[in-house]
Design a protein around this motif. Structure first.
Motif, PDB file in Angstrom:
ATOM      1  N   PHE A 248      48.053  52.930  31.044  1.00  0.00           N
ATOM      2  CA  PHE A 248      46.850  52.294  31.574  1.00  0.00           C
ATOM      3  C   PHE A 248      47.115  51.661  32.932  1.00  0.00           C
ATOM      4  O   PHE A 248      46.307  51.789  33.854  1.00  0.00           O
ATOM      5  CB  PHE A 248      46.317  51.230  30.605  1.00  0.00           C
ATOM      6  N   GLU A 249      48.245  50.984  33.053  1.00  0.00           N
ATOM      7  CA  GLU A 249      48.555  50.318  34.313  1.00  0.00           C
ATOM      8  C   GLU A 249      48.658  51.321  35.455  1.00  0.00           C
ATOM      9  O   GLU A 249      48.249  51.038  36.582  1.00  0.00           O
ATOM     10  CB  GLU A 249      49.854  49.511  34.186  1.00  0.00           C
ATOM     11  N   VAL A 255      41.942  47.134  41.898  1.00  0.00           N
ATOM     12  CA  VAL A 255      42.715  46.487  42.964  1.00  0.00           C
ATOM     13  C   VAL A 255      42.666  44.983  42.737  1.00  0.00           C
ATOM     14  O   VAL A 255      41.594  44.381  42.705  1.00  0.00           O
ATOM     15  CB  VAL A 255      42.144  46.832  44.355  1.00  0.00           C
ATOM     16  N   ILE A 256      43.827  44.388  42.550  1.00  0.00           N
ATOM     17  CA  ILE A 256      43.879  42.956  42.255  1.00  0.00           C
ATOM     18  C   ILE A 256      43.550  42.148  43.506  1.00  0.00           C
ATOM     19  O   ILE A 256      44.127  42.357  44.570  1.00  0.00           O
ATOM     20  CB  ILE A 256      45.269  42.548  41.720  1.00  0.00           C
ATOM     21  N   GLN A 257      42.604  41.249  43.359  1.00  0.00           N
ATOM     22  CA  GLN A 257      42.303  40.275  44.410  1.00  0.00           C
ATOM     23  C   GLN A 257      42.936  38.951  43.980  1.00  0.00           C
ATOM     24  O   GLN A 257      42.478  38.304  43.044  1.00  0.00           O
ATOM     25  CB  GLN A 257      40.786  40.118  44.572  1.00  0.00           C
ATOM     26  N   ASN A 300      43.972  37.804  36.134  1.00  0.00           N
ATOM     27  CA  ASN A 300      45.044  38.585  36.771  1.00  0.00           C
ATOM     28  C   ASN A 300      46.366  38.388  36.046  1.00  0.00           C
ATOM     29  O   ASN A 300      47.136  39.333  35.840  1.00  0.00           O
ATOM     30  CB  ASN A 300      45.194  38.185  38.236  1.00  0.00           C
ATOM     31  N   ILE A 301      46.641  37.152  35.658  1.00  0.00           N
ATOM     32  CA  ILE A 301      47.893  36.857  34.953  1.00  0.00           C
ATOM     33  C   ILE A 301      47.863  37.477  33.562  1.00  0.00           C
ATOM     34  O   ILE A 301      48.835  38.096  33.114  1.00  0.00           O
ATOM     35  CB  ILE A 301      48.118  35.338  34.867  1.00  0.00           C
ATOM     36  N   MET A 302      46.741  37.328  32.853  1.00  0.00           N
ATOM     37  CA  MET A 302      46.638  37.864  31.497  1.00  0.00           C
ATOM     38  C   MET A 302      46.769  39.392  31.501  1.00  0.00           C
ATOM     39  O   MET A 302      47.364  39.971  30.598  1.00  0.00           O
ATOM     40  CB  MET A 302      45.311  37.444  30.858  1.00  0.00           C
ATOM     41  N   ARG A 303      46.239  40.033  32.531  1.00  0.00           N
ATOM     42  CA  ARG A 303      46.348  41.493  32.605  1.00  0.00           C
ATOM     43  C   ARG A 303      47.779  41.938  32.889  1.00  0.00           C
ATOM     44  O   ARG A 303      48.164  43.065  32.573  1.00  0.00           O
ATOM     45  CB  ARG A 303      45.411  42.044  33.684  1.00  0.00           C
ATOM     46  N   THR A 304      48.563  41.057  33.497  1.00  0.00           N
ATOM     47  CA  THR A 304      49.936  41.419  33.853  1.00  0.00           C
ATOM     48  C   THR A 304      50.913  41.128  32.730  1.00  0.00           C
ATOM     49  O   THR A 304      52.005  41.710  32.675  1.00  0.00           O
ATOM     50  CB  THR A 304      50.363  40.678  35.138  1.00  0.00           C
TER      51      THR A 304
END
Length: 441
Positions: A248-249, A255-257, A300-304
């Motif tokens: 998925f990644e 695009v991360i903002q 953003n952190i949770m997705r990473t």
């Protein structure tokens, strides 16, 4: 149901498939055993294997596994009927091996179907594009489902005697090296190898493929294809969840903002390392708290956060693990996600649930109920039912009930959605929660 058999639409292994019309007026595919494919002395074995195919396929009730509509194993020859497909992944690849540049749908459908098999302790052992069928849904969307269970087997230690120790079987271009001469060696990683070969079809054109070999492609899928097809099974992905997360990644076009330079730095650390130091975890949690104070999203952190991060934090700092789990449960119900990412979230939620304390288990189960019903994601709804089924810890059921009442969660309404969505009933919950659903109606 009665079936009027029409034209032949396929054959292979030991079966012949015909298009048919049922007495209900709907079109189906009907598969007959083809004894002519084997010598007379093998007929008894052939019949048993066909019966096994039907029974295994019936055992897995999942949208990404082709269902058995009806069967007769005592007929001569035996047969079973299934929905009529609009084609197969093989057809799609022959028309355009890039799948129009958008291969996520079939790939994640295949992973969901494989995972359903593996959760039953089964291995497919003959995964290939021809065995991935395409169906057009009433709303016009596509659904890909795994079929052809003729080589399916229980896990290692449960192997059926129907496959001789020297019988290879399967399709060489998709068959892992450990199964080249002995299919008793098939594990979950055998199916993962075959999936890697399908990735090689799409992203490498299948060019220069040598059966049973390690594969590679150019570009961003290189490391994933290589890890799927390692000769040493221990070096492949340990689970479908781990493979799905990385795939998925790579395929996600988001695009991360970044909200701050600090967030960019923390995410760079998370991407670079599986095991963070105490200081690095402190930095991540400080950023999470700072974002919350400022009303800034932590998405953003949770997705990473990866599965490996969750496992590592549980071992190094259980207290921080529970805190991260609660934050992740909140994230899971904070916004809308696409179907593929719902599955990635549910994989991580499952890990938090399995390792967490009673409070975290309850919060994560209810998060999956909300995520599944709000997104109409069957896989997540099934996950919720597994978490709080009749055999779950009564203390967990009581804690879930407490959370439902304290947070005024519309439990009965969401359960009615689940019942319709995945064809279950509330009495398949733990009795405490079944009673709660009944009280609220």
């Amino acid at each position: 149901m009665q079936f009027a058999t029409g034209k032949e639409i396929g054959r292979g292994g030991f079966g012949i498939v015909f298009e048919t019309v049922g007495s209900d007026g709907n079109r189906y595919a009907i598969k007959y055993l083809n004894p002519a494919a084997f010598q007379q002395q093998d007929h008894a074995m052939l019949v048993r294997r066909f019966e096994r195919e039907v029974r295994y396929q019936q055992m897995v009730n999942h949208p990404n596994v082709v269902p058995v509509i009806e069967h007769s194993l005592t007929a001569n020859p035996p047969w079973f009927a299934m929905p009529l497909a609009a084609g197969s992944l093989k057809d799609d690849l022959e028309a355009d091996r890039t799948l129009g540049g958008t291969p996520k749908k079939p790939l994640f459908d295949i992973l969901a179907g494989l995972e359903a098999l593996h959760q039953k302790g089964l291995r497919h052992r003959d995964l290939k594009p021809a065995n991935v069928l395409k169906f057009v849904q009433p709303d016009g969307s596509l659904l890909y489902s795994i079929s052809d269970f003729g080589l399916t087997t229980p896990g290692v230690g449960q192997t059926s005697t129907l496959t001789g120790s020297n019988m290879a079987g399967g399709t060489p271009l998709y068959r892992p090296p450990e199964c080249a001469n002995n299919f008793r060696r098939a594990t979950e990683q055998a199916d993962i190898y075959s999936f890697g070969a399908i990735l090689h079809d799409i992203f490498g054109g299948g060019v220069g493929r040598i059966p049973h070999s390690e594969l590679t492609v150019a570009g961003p899928l290189k490391s994933i294809v290589e890890k799927c097809t390692k000769a040493n099974t221990r070096r492949r992905y340990r689970s479908i969840a781990a493979l799905r997360e990385e795939l998925f990644e790579v395929l996600d076009n988001t695009v991360i903002q970044f909200f701050s330079r600090e967030e960019e730095d923390v995410i760079e650390i998370l991407r670079a390392k599986e095991d963070l130091s105490d200081e690095e975890w402190d930095r991540a949690f400080n950023l999470i708290d700072d974002n919350a104070d400022k009303g800034v999203s932590n998405r953003n952190i949770m997705r990473t956060i990866a599965l490996s991060h969750i496992e590592s934090l549980f071992k190094s700092s259980p207290d921080m693990f529970d805190g991260l789990g609660e934050l992740y449960a909140d994230f899971a119900v904070s916004e809308s996600f696409d179907f593929d990412y719902c599955d990635v979230i549910s994989d991580k939620a499952d890990l938090f649930f399995n390792l967490g304390d009673l409070s975290l288990k309850a919060k994560m189960a209810l998060a999956m109920l909300q995520l599944g019903t709000s997104h109409n994601r069957w896989r997540v709804e099934r996950q919720f039912m597994r978490m709080v089924g009749p055999d779950c810890d009564p203390a967990l059921a009581e804690r879930v009930k407490m959370e439902v009442i304290a947070r005024d969660i519309p439990f009965a309404r969401r359960m009615r959605h689940v019942e319709i969505s995945i064809d279950v009933t509330a009495d398949q919950l733990h009795p405490i929660l079944h009673e709660l659903a009944a009280e609220a109606v």
